[in-house]
Design a protein around this motif. Sequence first.
Motif, mmCIF file in Angstrom:
data_model
loop_
_atom_site.group_PDB
_atom_site.id
_atom_site.type_symbol
_atom_site.label_atom_id
_atom_site.label_comp_id
_atom_site.label_asym_id
_atom_site.label_seq_id
_atom_site.Cartn_x
_atom_site.Cartn_y
_atom_site.Cartn_z
ATOM 1 N N ARG A 37 0.815 -1.211 0.000
ATOM 2 C CA ARG A 37 0.000 0.000 0.000
ATOM 3 C C ARG A 37 0.854 1.269 0.000
ATOM 4 N NH1 ARG A 37 -3.528 0.980 5.198
ATOM 5 N NH2 ARG A 37 -1.435 1.488 5.951
ATOM 6 N N GLU A 38 1.877 1.319 0.829
ATOM 7 C CA GLU A 38 2.697 2.525 0.916
ATOM 8 C C GLU A 38 3.354 2.856 -0.420
ATOM 9 O OE1 GLU A 38 2.880 -0.036 2.855
ATOM 10 O OE2 GLU A 38 2.432 0.598 4.918
ATOM 11 N N LEU A 39 3.851 1.817 -1.126
ATOM 12 C CA LEU A 39 4.500 2.053 -2.405
ATOM 13 C C LEU A 39 3.479 2.394 -3.483
ATOM 14 C CD1 LEU A 39 7.199 -0.782 -2.360
ATOM 15 C CD2 LEU A 39 7.475 1.624 -1.802
ATOM 16 N N ALA A 40 2.308 1.817 -3.413
ATOM 17 C CA ALA A 40 1.258 2.167 -4.372
ATOM 18 C C ALA A 40 0.866 3.639 -4.220
ATOM 19 C CB ALA A 40 0.044 1.267 -4.172
ATOM 20 N N GLU A 41 0.741 4.104 -2.969
ATOM 21 C CA GLU A 41 0.433 5.515 -2.744
ATOM 22 C C GLU A 41 1.543 6.407 -3.283
ATOM 23 O OE1 GLU A 41 -0.169 5.756 1.404
ATOM 24 O OE2 GLU A 41 -2.202 4.888 1.363
ATOM 25 N N LEU A 42 2.790 5.971 -3.147
ATOM 26 C CA LEU A 42 3.904 6.741 -3.700
ATOM 27 C C LEU A 42 3.820 6.800 -5.225
ATOM 28 C CD1 LEU A 42 6.592 8.221 -3.414
ATOM 29 C CD2 LEU A 42 7.743 5.991 -3.328
ATOM 30 N N ALA A 43 3.468 5.685 -5.876
ATOM 31 C CA ALA A 43 3.346 5.679 -7.336
ATOM 32 C C ALA A 43 2.238 6.636 -7.788
ATOM 33 C CB ALA A 43 3.060 4.261 -7.821
ATOM 34 N N ILE A 44 1.118 6.660 -7.080
ATOM 35 C CA ILE A 44 0.025 7.573 -7.429
ATOM 36 C C ILE A 44 0.477 9.023 -7.267
ATOM 37 C CG2 ILE A 44 -2.285 8.329 -6.753
ATOM 38 C CD1 ILE A 44 -2.870 5.411 -5.968
ATOM 39 N N ALA A 45 1.207 9.294 -6.180
ATOM 40 C CA ALA A 45 1.709 10.656 -5.965
ATOM 41 C C ALA A 45 2.672 11.067 -7.087
ATOM 42 C CB ALA A 45 2.405 10.746 -4.610
ATOM 43 N N MET A 46 3.496 10.116 -7.572
ATOM 44 C CA MET A 46 4.418 10.420 -8.673
ATOM 45 C C MET A 46 3.648 10.717 -9.955
ATOM 46 S SD MET A 46 7.470 7.634 -8.018
ATOM 47 C CE MET A 46 8.341 8.117 -9.510
ATOM 48 N N ASP A 47 2.521 10.023 -10.186
ATOM 49 C CA ASP A 47 1.709 10.307 -11.368
ATOM 50 C C ASP A 47 1.146 11.722 -11.297
ATOM 51 O OD1 ASP A 47 2.254 7.796 -12.281
ATOM 52 O OD2 ASP A 47 0.369 6.908 -11.560
ATOM 53 N N HIS A 48 0.610 12.114 -10.127
ATOM 54 C CA HIS A 48 0.097 13.473 -9.968
ATOM 55 C C HIS A 48 1.217 14.499 -10.173
ATOM 56 C CE1 HIS A 48 -3.659 11.796 -8.944
ATOM 57 N NE2 HIS A 48 -3.462 11.589 -7.637
ATOM 58 N N MET A 49 2.397 14.181 -9.645
ATOM 59 C CA MET A 49 3.540 15.085 -9.810
ATOM 60 C C MET A 49 3.889 15.251 -11.285
ATOM 61 S SD MET A 49 7.467 14.515 -8.570
ATOM 62 C CE MET A 49 7.609 13.173 -9.754
ATOM 63 N N ALA A 50 3.889 14.136 -12.047
ATOM 64 C CA ALA A 50 4.223 14.201 -13.468
ATOM 65 C C ALA A 50 3.219 15.061 -14.218
ATOM 66 C CB ALA A 50 4.264 12.791 -14.053
ATOM 67 N N ASP A 51 1.924 14.947 -13.883
ATOM 68 C CA ASP A 51 0.923 15.780 -14.545
ATOM 69 C C ASP A 51 1.151 17.254 -14.248
ATOM 70 O OD1 ASP A 51 -0.210 13.472 -15.529
ATOM 71 O OD2 ASP A 51 -1.692 13.302 -13.905
ATOM 72 N N GLY A 52 1.459 17.559 -12.966
ATOM 73 C CA GLY A 52 1.717 18.947 -12.605
ATOM 74 C C GLY A 52 2.962 19.496 -13.288
ATOM 75 N N ILE A 53 4.001 18.672 -13.364
ATOM 76 C CA ILE A 53 5.243 19.113 -14.020
ATOM 77 C C ILE A 53 4.996 19.381 -15.498
ATOM 78 C CG2 ILE A 53 7.546 18.350 -14.715
ATOM 79 C CD1 ILE A 53 7.784 16.916 -12.066
ATOM 80 N N THR A 54 4.175 18.545 -16.122
ATOM 81 C CA THR A 54 3.874 18.742 -17.540
ATOM 82 C C THR A 54 3.224 20.105 -17.775
ATOM 83 O OG1 THR A 54 3.606 16.358 -17.833
ATOM 84 C CG2 THR A 54 2.652 17.783 -19.511
ATOM 85 N N ARG A 55 2.251 20.441 -16.925
ATOM 86 C CA ARG A 55 1.578 21.733 -17.090
ATOM 87 C C ARG A 55 2.536 22.903 -16.829
ATOM 88 N NH1 ARG A 55 -2.400 18.711 -14.329
ATOM 89 N NH2 ARG A 55 -1.764 19.658 -12.344
ATOM 90 N N ARG A 56 3.320 22.794 -15.740
ATOM 91 C CA ARG A 56 4.234 23.893 -15.409
ATOM 92 C C ARG A 56 5.346 24.020 -16.442
ATOM 93 N NH1 ARG A 56 3.353 22.050 -10.163
ATOM 94 N NH2 ARG A 56 5.272 20.818 -10.196
ATOM 95 N N THR A 57 5.826 22.883 -16.962
ATOM 96 C CA THR A 57 6.895 22.935 -17.956
ATOM 97 C C THR A 57 6.444 23.652 -19.216
ATOM 98 O OG1 THR A 57 7.837 20.854 -17.136
ATOM 99 C CG2 THR A 57 8.470 21.527 -19.344
#
Length: 587
Positions: free
Chosen positions: A335-355
């Motif tokens: 569970r802890e690693l799955a939550e980390l993977a989801i957080a990384m996906d959200h981060m990638a989406d945010g980085i795409t918009r900001r980039t």
Amino acid sequence: MVETRSARTRASVLGRGSVRQRLLLTLTLALTPILLLAGLRSVLEVQEGRERRKTDIQLIADDMVDEVERVLVRSEVLLRLFKDDVPEEGCSKVYQRVKATVPVLYSVTQFDVLGRSVCRSSEGPQITMRRMEWNERLAAGEQMVMTDAFSSRSTGEWVYAFIGRLTDETGEYAGSVSFAIRIQDLSILPERWRLPEGVEVALANEDGQVLNSRRLTHVDQSWLNEVRDAGAPGLFEVRAKAGERYDVVIANLRPNSAFAVISRPAPGPISEFTLAPLSSFGLPLVAFTVALISAWMLIDRLVLAWLLRLQRRAAAYAAGHYSVRDTRTVEESPRELAELAIAMDHMADGITRRTSSLNEAIHDREMAVREIHHRVKNNLQIVTSFLNLQARQIKDADARAALDTARFRIEALSVVHQTLYQHDRLESVRTGPFFDNLLNQLIDAQGLENRKINLEWSVDDIAVPSDDAIPLALFTVEAVTNATKYAFERAGNIKVTLTQQDGQATLTIEDDGRGADFSEGEERSRGLGRRLMVAFARQLKAEKTVVTSPGKGYRVSLTFPIKPGRNDDHPQQAGASTPAGAHQKDG
């Protein structure tokens, strides 16, 4: 700069150790006290076993010493009792009588006052006393002499001897009687003892020769000295010629010229002395190893396998591939690693918009800055044109020269701005194209070809900050202008070089003109151009040096530090040495 900092950060992270290493280290630290206690117990058992073996054979050595002492004391007592019977009964009869009590008795000998044998219990030629010193001591009144071990002249065997003093009716010295004991016979004394299995008893003389031993022929002389000096038995390990190892105890006998040698085979790799410590340490070691292997496998399966997946996804994000997704990591990982993977996906989406937003802003900024540099360059060219028009209307030569000098300086600033808006990176300037443009403009502006002044340059392609490019260009303009004004009467050569080494750059402008003496150089240093050169050198934090003499040219050098991180984007390359007019000029 960012890449260097990132490399340092990565090196720091790699130096910290992985999750596996840290968890295994924690588990190791937790289990180490148990392993250390088991190891300590094993060491104590080894020492205890060694001490037990040492004690066993030392007890035998002590018994041997005591037995030899009893034999020697008995021999001494019997000599005192029977020495006076020897002159009347003869050596052989007394020998037979005493040998029944002392089986190790070797011979009985009577000596006259001169130390010559009168009778012997064994057949053979007449002999004399081994050392006449013993005879002299007896003649002087000493009643009994116990000798050190000595080698018999007739047989070569090592013996002890008790020599007793004989007197006549008047009490005068009348000779002596000797009871001799062969040293090697003393080793048969323990035969009636019940020796432990593998134990052998032998004797050694003071030369280290071992007597009556099937195992050893010699022992180290230093061991004998050590035992003699310590006054107590010593334990040693001997490797025989056949490769067997023996524990050996050496004990000193009285007198100090013979030694008891008790030997026993050393324990091999499989014996009670090795198996007991191994069992004490081996079981905790096996448990320790199984625990580490189990932890290793669990860490790999439950943590590291999923972390590697996340690491590969992070590497893809670092490369700009923000659309990469791995549904298995989210669905099957803990569970802890799955939550980390989801957080990384959200981060990638945010980085795409900001980039996307930042790229647009950066593009707009760069276009604006380039336009500013372009307009500044155009404005400086307009100012240069005004000065050029103004100079044509001025009749005074000095005033026209002053306007030309100002125009050269403004043109140098124009070259800097032109290079900036043409360069990919606005914060730095490449010295190769920068000096090409600058020096070509100087050639045209000052008409060096018509004046037969040859300007050459050799420039290493270095990235310098934009703030440093301006004083560097103006220093070069001032130095070249001074050379064209004062160095030549008709024609000559000027050379400009820029090199770098060990984080330092050196700019040199030299000519082959008439040079100057000290007073002349001192006078010129009061001019505006010279003062400006000093100011530019200070702005660059550079060291300025001048080398000149009358008739041998003039050379000025500027050595300044290269700012770190400014020369990392392109490889260094040296510009060719190029004569004036060989470079293509701006249209």
